[in-house]
Design an enzyme around this catalytic site. Sequence first.
Site, PDB file in Angstrom:
ATOM      1  N   ARG A  12      -4.110  -9.271  -8.758  1.00 49.71           N
ATOM      2  CA  ARG A  12      -4.511 -10.677  -8.880  1.00 49.71           C
ATOM      3  C   ARG A  12      -5.983 -10.753  -9.239  1.00 49.71           C
ATOM      4  O   ARG A  12      -6.651  -9.723  -9.339  1.00 49.71           O
ATOM      5  CB  ARG A  12      -4.312 -11.372  -7.528  1.00 49.71           C
TER       6      ARG A  12
ATOM      7  N   LYS B  58       0.815  -1.216   0.000  1.00 48.30           N
ATOM      8  CA  LYS B  58       0.000   0.000   0.000  1.00 48.30           C
ATOM      9  C   LYS B  58       0.851   1.270   0.000  1.00 48.30           C
ATOM     10  O   LYS B  58       0.507   2.261  -0.617  1.00 48.30           O
ATOM     11  CB  LYS B  58      -0.922   0.005   1.218  1.00 48.30           C
TER      12      LYS B  58
ATOM     13  N   GLU C 203      -3.903   7.102   7.221  1.00 50.02           N
ATOM     14  CA  GLU C 203      -4.804   7.696   6.230  1.00 50.02           C
ATOM     15  C   GLU C 203      -5.893   8.461   6.937  1.00 50.02           C
ATOM     16  O   GLU C 203      -6.324   8.063   8.022  1.00 50.02           O
ATOM     17  CB  GLU C 203      -5.493   6.585   5.417  1.00 50.02           C
TER      18      GLU C 203
HETATM   19  P1  ADP Z   1     -10.813  -9.279  -2.042  1.00 50.52           P
HETATM   20  O1  ADP Z   1     -11.007  -7.847  -2.341  1.00 50.52           O
HETATM   21  O2  ADP Z   1     -10.621 -10.153  -3.219  1.00 50.52           O
HETATM   22  O3  ADP Z   1     -11.762  -9.790  -1.052  1.00 50.52           O
HETATM   23  P2  ADP Z   1      -9.027  -9.465   0.118  1.00 50.52           P
HETATM   24  O4  ADP Z   1      -7.937  -8.479   0.349  1.00 50.52           O
HETATM   25  O5  ADP Z   1     -10.201  -9.456   1.023  1.00 50.52           O
HETATM   26  O6  ADP Z   1      -9.442  -9.271  -1.368  1.00 50.52           O
HETATM   27  O7  ADP Z   1      -8.390 -10.911   0.117  1.00 50.52           O
HETATM   28  C1  ADP Z   1      -8.945 -12.061  -0.485  1.00 50.52           C
HETATM   29  C2  ADP Z   1      -8.652 -13.275   0.332  1.00 50.52           C
HETATM   30  O8  ADP Z   1      -7.277 -13.465   0.497  1.00 50.52           O
HETATM   31  C3  ADP Z   1      -9.271 -13.229   1.694  1.00 50.52           C
HETATM   32  O9  ADP Z   1      -9.808 -14.494   1.954  1.00 50.52           O
HETATM   33  C4  ADP Z   1      -8.104 -12.904   2.616  1.00 50.52           C
HETATM   34  O10 ADP Z   1      -8.259 -13.521   3.873  1.00 50.52           O
HETATM   35  C5  ADP Z   1      -6.940 -13.455   1.862  1.00 50.52           C
HETATM   36  N1  ADP Z   1      -5.746 -12.609   1.937  1.00 50.52           N
HETATM   37  C6  ADP Z   1      -5.649 -11.322   1.575  1.00 50.52           C
HETATM   38  N2  ADP Z   1      -4.401 -10.877   1.729  1.00 50.52           N
HETATM   39  C7  ADP Z   1      -3.684 -11.900   2.197  1.00 50.52           C
HETATM   40  C8  ADP Z   1      -2.303 -12.070   2.540  1.00 50.52           C
HETATM   41  N3  ADP Z   1      -1.424 -11.089   2.424  1.00 50.52           N
HETATM   42  N4  ADP Z   1      -1.912 -13.279   2.977  1.00 50.52           N
HETATM   43  C9  ADP Z   1      -2.785 -14.286   3.072  1.00 50.52           C
HETATM   44  N5  ADP Z   1      -4.084 -14.190   2.753  1.00 50.52           N
HETATM   45  C10 ADP Z   1      -4.543 -13.015   2.327  1.00 50.52           C
HETATM   46  P1  ADP Z   2      -7.463  -4.483   2.509  1.00 49.22           P
HETATM   47  O1  ADP Z   2      -6.139  -4.642   1.875  1.00 49.22           O
HETATM   48  O2  ADP Z   2      -7.563  -5.146   3.809  1.00 49.22           O
HETATM   49  O3  ADP Z   2      -8.557  -4.802   1.546  1.00 49.22           O
HETATM   50  P2  ADP Z   2      -8.121  -1.666   2.053  1.00 49.22           P
HETATM   51  O4  ADP Z   2      -7.150  -0.561   2.147  1.00 49.22           O
HETATM   52  O5  ADP Z   2      -8.525  -2.072   0.696  1.00 49.22           O
HETATM   53  O6  ADP Z   2      -7.534  -2.899   2.844  1.00 49.22           O
HETATM   54  O7  ADP Z   2      -9.392  -1.278   2.902  1.00 49.22           O
HETATM   55  C1  ADP Z   2     -10.417  -2.201   3.207  1.00 49.22           C
HETATM   56  C2  ADP Z   2     -11.694  -1.446   3.572  1.00 49.22           C
HETATM   57  O8  ADP Z   2     -11.478  -0.587   4.704  1.00 49.22           O
HETATM   58  C3  ADP Z   2     -12.222  -0.516   2.501  1.00 49.22           C
HETATM   59  O9  ADP Z   2     -13.019  -1.191   1.564  1.00 49.22           O
HETATM   60  C4  ADP Z   2     -13.008   0.490   3.309  1.00 49.22           C
HETATM   61  O10 ADP Z   2     -14.268  -0.013   3.673  1.00 49.22           O
HETATM   62  C5  ADP Z   2     -12.186   0.633   4.564  1.00 49.22           C
HETATM   63  N1  ADP Z   2     -11.243   1.744   4.449  1.00 49.22           N
HETATM   64  C6  ADP Z   2      -9.978   1.671   4.020  1.00 49.22           C
HETATM   65  N2  ADP Z   2      -9.374   2.869   4.058  1.00 49.22           N
HETATM   66  C7  ADP Z   2     -10.284   3.742   4.509  1.00 49.22           C
HETATM   67  C8  ADP Z   2     -10.269   5.145   4.792  1.00 49.22           C
HETATM   68  N3  ADP Z   2      -9.169   5.877   4.629  1.00 49.22           N
HETATM   69  N4  ADP Z   2     -11.392   5.717   5.273  1.00 49.22           N
HETATM   70  C9  ADP Z   2     -12.494   4.980   5.472  1.00 49.22           C
HETATM   71  N5  ADP Z   2     -12.576   3.658   5.236  1.00 49.22           N
HETATM   72  C10 ADP Z   2     -11.488   3.036   4.760  1.00 49.22           C
HETATM   73 MG    MG Z   3      -8.806  -3.895  -0.277  1.00 52.47          MG
END
Ligand code: ADP
Ligand code: ADP
Ligand code: MG
Length: 501
Positions: free
Chosen positions: A295, A119, A203
């Site tokens: 991915r 990120k 953030e």
């Molecule tokens: P999506 O937007 O496709 O849901 P997520 O970030 O929620 O993406 O991740 C998809 C799946 O992969 C989830 O089941 C989560 O638990 C798993 N996952 C995400 N990031 C990692 C990571 N760095 N290592 C292992 N599993 C991960």
């Molecule tokens: P992950 O890798 O776990 O998917 P993300 O950065 O994509 O992490 O954030 C996951 C979720 O958390 C977003 O879909 C949103 O609902 C919330 N979120 C992330 N960043 C912010 C933000 N700056 N302000 C409010 N909600 C956020």
């Molecule tokens: Mg995300």
Amino acid sequence: MTKKITKILIANRGEIALRVIQTAKEMGIKTVTLYTDEEVTLPHSHAGDESFNLGSGPLKDTYLNQDKIIDIAKKLGADAIHPGYGFLSEKSSFAKKVRDAGIKFIGPAPEAIDMMGDKKTSKIKIQELGVPSIPGYHGDNQEIEFLVKEAKKIGLPVLIKASAGGGGKGMRIVYEESEFQSALEGAKREALNAFGDDTVLLEKYITSPRHIEIQVMSDQHGNHFHLFERECSIQRRYQKIVEESPSPAVSPELRAKMTAAAIKITSGINYEGAGTIELILDTDGSFYFLEMNTRLQVEHPVTEMVTGLDLVRLQIIVAQGDKLPFSQADVKQRGHAIEVRLYAEDPDNSFLPSIGTIKKIGKTTVRDTRLDCGYVDGNAVTISFDPMLAKLISWGETREIAAQKLNLALNDVLFLGLKTNRDYLKRILTLPEFHEGKTYTHFVKTYEEKLQKRQPTKEQIAMAVAAFLLKKDSGTNNNSGTHSGSKTNSIWESLSGFRNV
Ligand code: ADP
Ligand code: ADP
Ligand code: MG
């Protein structure tokens, strides 16, 4: 250079392994699957042409064991590896080792994963490209005093996020300065556990956002496409549970801006393969880059249903070095698709994962509905893996029709023997605010009370019992013939209206 892939090793499990096998078969490509000792009876363990037992032990010895997986691919003559999602899918070291072994990684180049999978680094690149990202601190200084100062500069509330994060792990909101230290420690601890890296970023916390993401697809010939948006605002624990396309909040003008920003990113970094540009949409219509997932995404089926494209096929075409066989104008958004994620978890108890044996999985005949499921009757759901059981996706000409079909399909797709979030998902789909498109990321919290399981009142039970007995007497409640009305003699089914809404 174009070279046809003949055998894919799938470095993943469950529904996504089965999903890749489907397309590989359609393309005449052989598959190798992996499984662990405890997964011997799970369908992915024997759905491919060949399979390999990874034994048992912690994930680092099985699905995360890079060298072992590459050795298996070499031994069995696989010329490509599909990483699915999660696990090794966003590990650049893995993509690099695969490439160095002379095997195709079905995903972007390791350099692109390095740049976008994290990120912190991705935000720096995004700023260079002129795409707005959420105001915050994405630098290297991790000292607490410094971070507190930065948080104050950004303005509370702020979100502390693990730079390597995914799946909602390693995130903490801070409303008051006094909470900062413990939140930072919590985020770091969780990040170290989950990702082996406790670097964080800060953030600005957007209080009423929507999560809108753009599916992108690029080939090795400089062609960069978008496959429109998905809205994934309905989440619990920062993890999506309902996803749809198109988004009820995106106008054609906004869509044009968002997709243009996505293409600016993929062309700016010369990306290849499938990816997702996640954006946060604020109430004033401004949007910010959140992260890029390099991915295939869990929720890719909604895009497949509205575009008619097979995303796994496109991934394979790109990995082979072939050109994507369409132009941007050929890609159309048709109708509406909604996906729900079925989890083995208890929505009435903080969504805590549940375990057990699946006695029976219900089937549905609802039209235009797809069930992507990694389990069959008799399988055990354990704590070893993610509690997602399946994804159920319905398509309809309109959002209303898609929601209606999905709700009907959810009636059928029971996972008997397990506690699941099925009824909870039904409550979401039937909530008036869902139909009004009030889908903000705090949806689950805002409508917490309305989404709670409602116990029927004594009067409702008495009425249901009376109605049930009356039906039984008049003989209209039998299961014979092809009549598709009441499917069961259970009193609970007569009460399901009370239980499910
Ligand atoms: P999506 O937007 O496709 O849901 P997520 O970030 O929620 O993406 O991740 C998809 C799946 O992969 C989830 O089941 C989560 O638990 C798993 N996952 C995400 N990031 C990692 C990571 N760095 N290592 C292992 N599993 C991960
Ligand atoms: P992950 O890798 O776990 O998917 P993300 O950065 O994509 O992490 O954030 C996951 C979720 O958390 C977003 O879909 C949103 O609902 C919330 N979120 C992330 N960043 C912010 C933000 N700056 N302000 C409010 N909600 C956020
Ligand atoms: Mg995300």
